[in-house]
Design a protein around this motif. Structure first.
Motif, PDB file in Angstrom:
ATOM      1  N   UNK A 159      -4.705   5.566   3.126  1.00  0.00           N
ATOM      2  CA  UNK A 159      -5.785   5.397   3.856  1.00  0.00           C
ATOM      3  C   UNK A 159      -5.729   6.525   4.984  1.00  0.00           C
ATOM      4  N   UNK A 160      -4.604   6.573   5.509  1.00  0.00           N
ATOM      5  CA  UNK A 160      -4.486   7.661   6.768  1.00  0.00           C
ATOM      6  C   UNK A 160      -4.640   9.148   6.330  1.00  0.00           C
ATOM      7  N   UNK A 161      -4.238   9.457   4.939  1.00  0.00           N
ATOM      8  CA  UNK A 161      -4.484  10.908   4.501  1.00  0.00           C
ATOM      9  C   UNK A 161      -5.820  11.039   4.106  1.00  0.00           C
ATOM     10  N   UNK A 162      -6.630  10.088   3.580  1.00  0.00           N
ATOM     11  CA  UNK A 162      -8.072  10.165   3.380  1.00  0.00           C
ATOM     12  C   UNK A 162      -8.859  10.341   4.691  1.00  0.00           C
ATOM     13  N   UNK A 163      -8.283   9.716   5.791  1.00  0.00           N
ATOM     14  CA  UNK A 163      -9.442   9.634   6.942  1.00  0.00           C
ATOM     15  C   UNK A 163      -8.364  10.300   8.088  1.00  0.00           C
ATOM     16  N   UNK A 164      -8.022  11.420   8.068  1.00  0.00           N
ATOM     17  CA  UNK A 164      -7.274  12.074   9.128  1.00  0.00           C
ATOM     18  C   UNK A 164      -7.509  11.944  10.570  1.00  0.00           C
ATOM     19  N   UNK A 165      -8.560  11.784  10.657  1.00  0.00           N
ATOM     20  CA  UNK A 165      -8.963  11.508  12.108  1.00  0.00           C
ATOM     21  C   UNK A 165      -8.822   9.974  12.632  1.00  0.00           C
ATOM     22  N   UNK A 166      -8.310   9.112  11.560  1.00  0.00           N
ATOM     23  CA  UNK A 166      -7.950   7.840  11.988  1.00  0.00           C
ATOM     24  C   UNK A 166      -8.973   6.876  11.729  1.00  0.00           C
ATOM     25  N   UNK A 167      -8.654   5.747  11.694  1.00  0.00           N
ATOM     26  CA  UNK A 167      -9.643   4.350  11.480  1.00  0.00           C
ATOM     27  C   UNK A 167     -10.346   4.468  12.647  1.00  0.00           C
ATOM     28  N   UNK A 168     -11.365   3.610  12.675  1.00  0.00           N
ATOM     29  CA  UNK A 168     -12.403   3.403  13.984  1.00  0.00           C
ATOM     30  C   UNK A 168     -11.897   2.323  14.550  1.00  0.00           C
ATOM     31  N   UNK A 169     -10.459   2.410  15.345  1.00  0.00           N
ATOM     32  CA  UNK A 169     -10.106   1.245  16.078  1.00  0.00           C
ATOM     33  C   UNK A 169     -10.833   1.153  17.352  1.00  0.00           C
ATOM     34  N   UNK A 170     -10.981   0.000  17.632  1.00  0.00           N
ATOM     35  CA  UNK A 170     -11.670  -0.265  19.257  1.00  0.00           C
ATOM     36  C   UNK A 170     -10.644   0.644  20.123  1.00  0.00           C
TER      37      UNK A 170
END
Length: 307
Positions: A285-296
């Motif tokens: 998941x981190x590799x596919x979304x290098x900008x990071x998950x949409x954490x609060x």
């Protein structure tokens, strides 16, 4: 493959996933408000011990589940006093809550070690529950499973489609602006944390009342930590929590069947498969979304009102 075997495997996967997605969806709500509660494991194991103790003494699974849920709420209230009322460090407070919960659960459950109960009754609808492959999967689960899926649906609707859900997300993304607009940040976070605690307690109750209907110290076996990871894996979206929990459940079933078929690998290595699968999923998941998950944006940050 025999349809009965396929159905059994699918039912086992759902059973293994249920305590995970119940606990994770509660933690998701708490984190959406900006509060990181690392005490999920502690709340789950207290819920397991209290739920079994009450169910054993009253011979009622419903009362046991309610008591386990209430114990999770009480544990969450203690956490809320520290992190919301006193603005204590959320990480340290959550870890302390887990350690405290493990100790309390051992004390509560000490008199029930070795005792057994009948597992929670599964639903049975003549004609539907007898269908091949999907019969028991959709019409033969216990009420904990259906309640957990209903919780996910309600949370998804609440967060995405209601004014109160928008308020919750606003507090989690910018508590200062929310406070300026007149929102009660402390009250909103308190309710979110209590909801998360109730879900964790219910998940723990499921372990001791349905999954393995007996009490054993340490029976949560790290599931609280996996639930925390699932929230990140799901990018704080309720329905993705269900998918991640089923992935973990599948990995759990895989290692159980591998041991049953006598695959020549150490048992300790096979037991680590579910946790390794979760770590691998997070890496992907981190590799596919290098900008990071949409954490609060305010996750883990205490709010201190200046007025």
């Amino acid at each position: 493959m025999n349809p009965d075997i396929v159905q059994l495997v699918l039912v086992t996967i759902v059973t293994a996933a249920t305590p995970l997605f119940i606990a994770a969806v509660g933690e998701l709500v708490a984190e959406r408000s900006g509060v990181l509660n690392l005490g999920v494991e502690g709340m789950m194991i207290v819920g397991a011990s209290v739920g079994f103790a009450v169910a054993y003494m009253t011979d009622s699974t419903v009362l046991g589940a309610l008591a386990g849920t209430a114990s999770g709420v009480l544990m969450a209230a203690l956490f809320a006093v520290l992190v919301i009322g006193l603005a204590a460090n959320q990480v340290a407070s959550g870890l302390a809550l887990t350690i405290f919960g493990i100790g309390v659960s051992g004390l509560i459950g000490s008199g029930f070690v070795g005792q057994k109960r009948t597992a929670a009754q599964a639903l049975w609808i003549p004609g539907l529950s007898d269908l091949p492959i999907i019969g028991r999967l959709f019409f033969g689960e216990d009420l904990f499973v259906y309640a957990g899926i209903a919780l996910i649906a309600l949370v998804a609707c609440f967060i995405g489609r209601t004014r109160a859900g928008l308020t919750l997300r606003a507090v989690g993304d910018n508590h200062t602006s929310a406070h300026v607009l007149g929102l009660s940040v402390g009250r909103i976070r308190l309710l979110a944390v209590l909801f998360g605690g109730g879900c964790a307690g219910l998940a723990g109750s499921y372990l001791s009342l349905a999954y393995t209907p007996f009490w054993s110290p340490g029976m949560t076996a790290g599931r609280g930590w996996i639930a925390l990871a699932l929230v990140v894996f799901a990018s704080w979206r309720p329905w993705r929590v269900l998918g991640g929990a089923l992935l973990f459940g599948g990995a759990t079933v895989l290692q159980l069947h591998a041991q049953a078929f006598g695959i020549g690998l150490p048992g300790q290595l096979l037991s680590s498969v579910p946790y390794a699968a979760t770590v691998l999923a997070l890496i992907v998941l981190s590799w596919r979304n290098r900008r990071g998950a949409a954490a609060p944006a305010m996750l883990g940050m205490p709010f201190i009102s200046d007025r």
